[in-house]
Scaffold this motif. Structure first.
Motif, short mmCIF file in Angstrom:
data_model
loop_
_atom_site.label_atom_id
_atom_site.label_comp_id
_atom_site.label_asym_id
_atom_site.label_seq_id
_atom_site.Cartn_x
_atom_site.Cartn_y
_atom_site.Cartn_z
N ASP A 1 0.71 -1.09 -0.16
CA ASP A 1 -0.60 0.01 0.10
C ASP A 1 0.74 1.14 -0.08
N ALA A 2 2.40 1.82 0.11
CA ALA A 2 2.75 2.10 0.50
C ALA A 2 3.25 2.98 -1.23
N ASP A 3 2.32 2.71 -1.86
CA ASP A 3 3.08 3.89 -3.68
C ASP A 3 4.01 4.83 -3.73
N LEU A 4 3.58 5.84 -2.48
CA LEU A 4 4.25 6.81 -2.54
C LEU A 4 6.21 6.42 -2.72
N LEU A 5 5.90 6.01 -0.99
CA LEU A 5 7.01 5.19 -0.63
C LEU A 5 8.21 4.78 -1.47
N SER A 6 7.57 3.58 -2.54
CA SER A 6 8.19 2.98 -2.84
C SER A 6 8.85 3.87 -4.52
N ALA A 7 7.79 5.06 -4.64
CA ALA A 7 8.39 6.45 -5.76
C ALA A 7 9.16 7.08 -5.62
N VAL A 8 9.28 7.53 -4.20
CA VAL A 8 10.57 8.41 -3.78
C VAL A 8 11.73 7.73 -3.98
N LEU A 9 11.80 6.17 -3.17
CA LEU A 9 13.31 5.06 -2.91
C LEU A 9 13.76 5.50 -4.41
N GLY A 10 13.03 4.98 -5.36
CA GLY A 10 13.22 4.46 -6.52
C GLY A 10 13.60 5.32 -7.36
N VAL A 11 12.75 6.82 -7.17
CA VAL A 11 13.59 8.18 -7.83
C VAL A 11 14.88 7.93 -7.03
N LEU A 12 15.24 8.41 -5.78
CA LEU A 12 16.17 8.92 -5.23
C LEU A 12 17.61 7.61 -5.78
N VAL A 13 17.04 6.89 -5.89
CA VAL A 13 18.43 5.62 -6.41
C VAL A 13 18.64 5.40 -7.40
N VAL A 14 17.31 5.87 -8.57
CA VAL A 14 18.44 6.82 -9.28
C VAL A 14 19.11 7.55 -9.59
#
Length: 246
Positions: free
Chosen positions: A46-59
């Motif tokens: 259910d943590a779509d925003l958290l997943s997105a933030v972490l994905g963008v930060l990793v890139v």
């Protein structure tokens, strides 16, 4: 930044080859970010925003922040509306002005919002993988033989005008075919999704043409900052395209 061995020879031939390999680097960076996104989704679906933030930060982190720095420098130069020499001097300065800050915040927000939308459509880790690869596909086109370097030194001189348009087109065709195949295998076949995937690749290439044209008109050619800016602009465009079509 990803560790890599130091080549024994650094010249324009090596620079051109590096630009052709950029989509493969994007695939690696995107693959790591996709793994992080998938892991967070597995633990917290259910943590779509958290997943997105972490994905963008990793890139951003795996790129060492260099592309974001290039975006900021290019934005500050264009925002100054000064003459060519002044803009080039602004881009060499280490500080970041207001236009640069807005540019960085803007692209990161767009990246996060678009990736969140993709996650909500159950196409999250796939989207970050495709978009990161597509954004790096801009580099061969930005370094095609018709785009000169803006200054006689720096990264732009090493890679500018080193890639044949024909070779860039072959690379694009290979990336497009692989991306379409990946989309078909990872999700049930959907014409809109396949169309969106193809549009993602083509819009990334178009981004390189638009930015290169602006750089030639204002700076006289490309620089390392312009290349980084192109990558960072293509990433949200790619993610937005996927978000609207998946």
């Amino acid at each position: 930044m990803l560790p890599a061995g130091v080549p024994s020879r650094i010249d324009r031939i090596v620079g051109g080859r590096a630009m052709l390999l950029a989509p493969a680097v994007g695939l690696l960076v995107g693959g790591i970010a996709a793994g992080v996104v998938a892991l967070v989704q597995l633990v917290r679906p259910d943590a779509d925003l958290l997943s997105a933030v972490l994905g963008v930060l990793v890139v951003a982190g795996l790129s060492g922040g260099l592309h974001l720095d290039g975006l900021a420098d290019f934005a500050d130069a264009l925002g100054s509306r000064r003459d060519r020499e002044t803009m080039l001097r602004i881009m060499k300065q280490s500080d970041i002005g207001p236009f640069g800050v807005v540019a960085i915040v803007g692209v990161l927000l767009l990246d996060t919002a678009a990736l969140t939308a993709c996650l909500q459509a159950n196409f999250g880790w796939q989207a970050v993988l495709i978009a990161t690869t597509a954004s790096r596909l801009t580099l061969p086109w930005s370094c095609r033989t018709s785009v000169p370097a803006a200054r006689p030194d720096g990264l732009g001189t090493l890679v500018a005008a080193t890639v044949s348009p024909l070779i860039a087109a072959v690379t694009t065709t290979a990336v497009l075919a692989a991306t379409l195949a990946f989309t078909s295998l990872s999700q049930p076949t959907d014409l809109l999704r396949l169309t969106g995937t193809a549009a993602t690749i083509l819009l990334a290439v178009l981004t390189s043409f638009v930015v290169a044209r602006r750089a030639r008109r204002t700076l006289g050619g490309t620089t390392g900052d312009v290349l980084g800016a192109t990558v960072e602009l293509a990433l949200p465009i790619s993610l937005l395209t996927l978000a609207l079509t998946v």
